[in-house]
Design an enzyme around this catalytic site. Structure first.
Site, PDB file in Angstrom:
ATOM      1  N   CYS A  94       1.464   3.352  -6.082  1.00  0.00           N
ATOM      2  CA  CYS A  94       1.946   2.502  -7.092  1.00  0.00           C
ATOM      3  C   CYS A  94       0.801   1.162  -7.232  1.00  0.00           C
ATOM      4  CB  CYS A  94       3.236   1.816  -6.578  1.00  0.00           C
ATOM      5  SG  CYS A  94       3.127   0.680  -5.094  1.00  0.00           S
ATOM      6  N   HIS A 116       6.562  -2.539  -3.591  1.00  0.00           N
ATOM      7  CA  HIS A 116       6.397  -1.458  -4.832  1.00  0.00           C
ATOM      8  C   HIS A 116       5.722  -2.544  -5.816  1.00  0.00           C
ATOM      9  CE1 HIS A 116       6.526   1.913  -7.396  1.00  0.00           C
ATOM     10  NE2 HIS A 116       7.501   1.282  -7.884  1.00  0.00           N
ATOM     11  N   ASP A 127       6.595   1.930 -15.193  1.00  0.00           N
ATOM     12  CA  ASP A 127       6.389   2.135 -13.909  1.00  0.00           C
ATOM     13  C   ASP A 127       5.537   3.694 -13.708  1.00  0.00           C
ATOM     14  OD1 ASP A 127       6.374   2.852 -11.068  1.00  0.00           O
ATOM     15  OD2 ASP A 127       8.047   2.520 -10.661  1.00  0.00           O
TER      16      ASP A 127
END
Length: 282
Positions: A67, A106, A121
């Site tokens: 991420c 995250h 995302d």
């Protein structure tokens, strides 16, 4: 950054003005061309978050990342394309313990467009395929599942619809994936957690080597020495079939090249060990 090279890397062509249509286009294409992977950790190297290094790795070397890398670089691309971008911090729910990770666990992105807020995302593995509206708590159906945004107290939750067996029949439920706030963050805020995920026995990224890519009909993943193919079996993405195949080192190398376009600079040590549950403090 060479925006056109980046767009070519994710198979985007033609004019790309900062519109919702473009945002959806580049988001989906990113997921289908840039693998979610942590192989750097398992070839004896360290993940670096400086933007020029991420650009070199993902665009020029045609790798992927987790991420902090994929969303980190994607947020820069969106900014360069003229989008109004805000970096957010999320805490991922551990599917084994039910506990949430710490802040900066995250890296996610919010885009403001024509007075509307969208959650982006491209670094969550099996997350949503298109940006999610932050303006509604209604279910948002996509090709690989149904998702919703739910506010409770100080947090916003991203959830995915699932089905569970109760007394022999399937009942619908919502599974929390992660929680976040809309407080703006800086890239440097994530460095400590990036280091944690490369060295902690409580992190999936340290305990398991993985490489995963979204497909039109499901997902392909290499975890440790296993090839996992997920194939959707219903139009709403709610049901899927998984097949698992054991792999040799040679087969892993071949699959990385053929299915993911990845040629590693150093030998990979496949890893798939049990994750130690972290202390429940969040």
């Amino acid at each position: 950054m060479d925006v056109q090279k980046y767009l070519a890397r994710i198979s985007c062509s033609g004019p790309c003005p900062p519109t919702l249509e473009t945002l959806r286009y580049v988001h989906l294409n990113h997921l289908m061309t840039v693998p979610f992977e942590n192989l750097t950790v398992h070839i004896g190297e360290r993940v670096r978050l400086e933007l020029p290094l991420l650009y070199e790795k993902i665009v020029l070397m045609r790798r992927g990342g987790f991420c902090f890398e994929n969303n980190g670089l994607f947020s820069w691309l969106l900014s360069q394309m003229g989008f109004d971008v805000t970096i957010l911090s999320a805490q991922v729910r551990n599917r084994f313990t039910g506990a949430y990770g710490p802040p900066f666990d995250h890296f996610i992105v919010m885009v403001k467009l024509d007075g509307h807020r969208w959650l982006c995302d491209v670094g969550f593995g099996s997350g949503f395929q298109l940006p999610l509206s932050l303006e509604t708590d209604s279910p948002q159906a996509q090709s690989h599942g149904v998702y919703r945004i739910r506010s409770q107290g100080d947090f916003i939750f991203m959830e995915m619809r699932s089905e569970t067996e109760v007394s022999g029949s399937a009942e619908e439920c919502w599974l929390e994936q992660y929680k976040f706030t809309l407080e703006s963050r800086e890239r440097d805020d994530f460095r400590a957690m990036c280091d944690y995920h490369q060295s902690s026995v409580s992190s999936i990224f340290f305990c398991k080597s993985l490489c995963s890519l979204l497909l039109p009909t499901g997902r392909i993943t290499i975890m440790g020495r296993r090839l996992i193919i997920t194939s959707l079996t219903s139009e709403d993405g709610q049901q899927a079939m998984k097949t698992t195949t054991d792999l040799s080192n040679e087969e892993i190398t071949e699959l990385l090249r053929e299915k993911f376009g990845i040629v590693l600079p150093s030998p990979l040590t496949p890893k798939d060990v049990e994750i130690v549950p972290p202390p429940v403090t969040y």
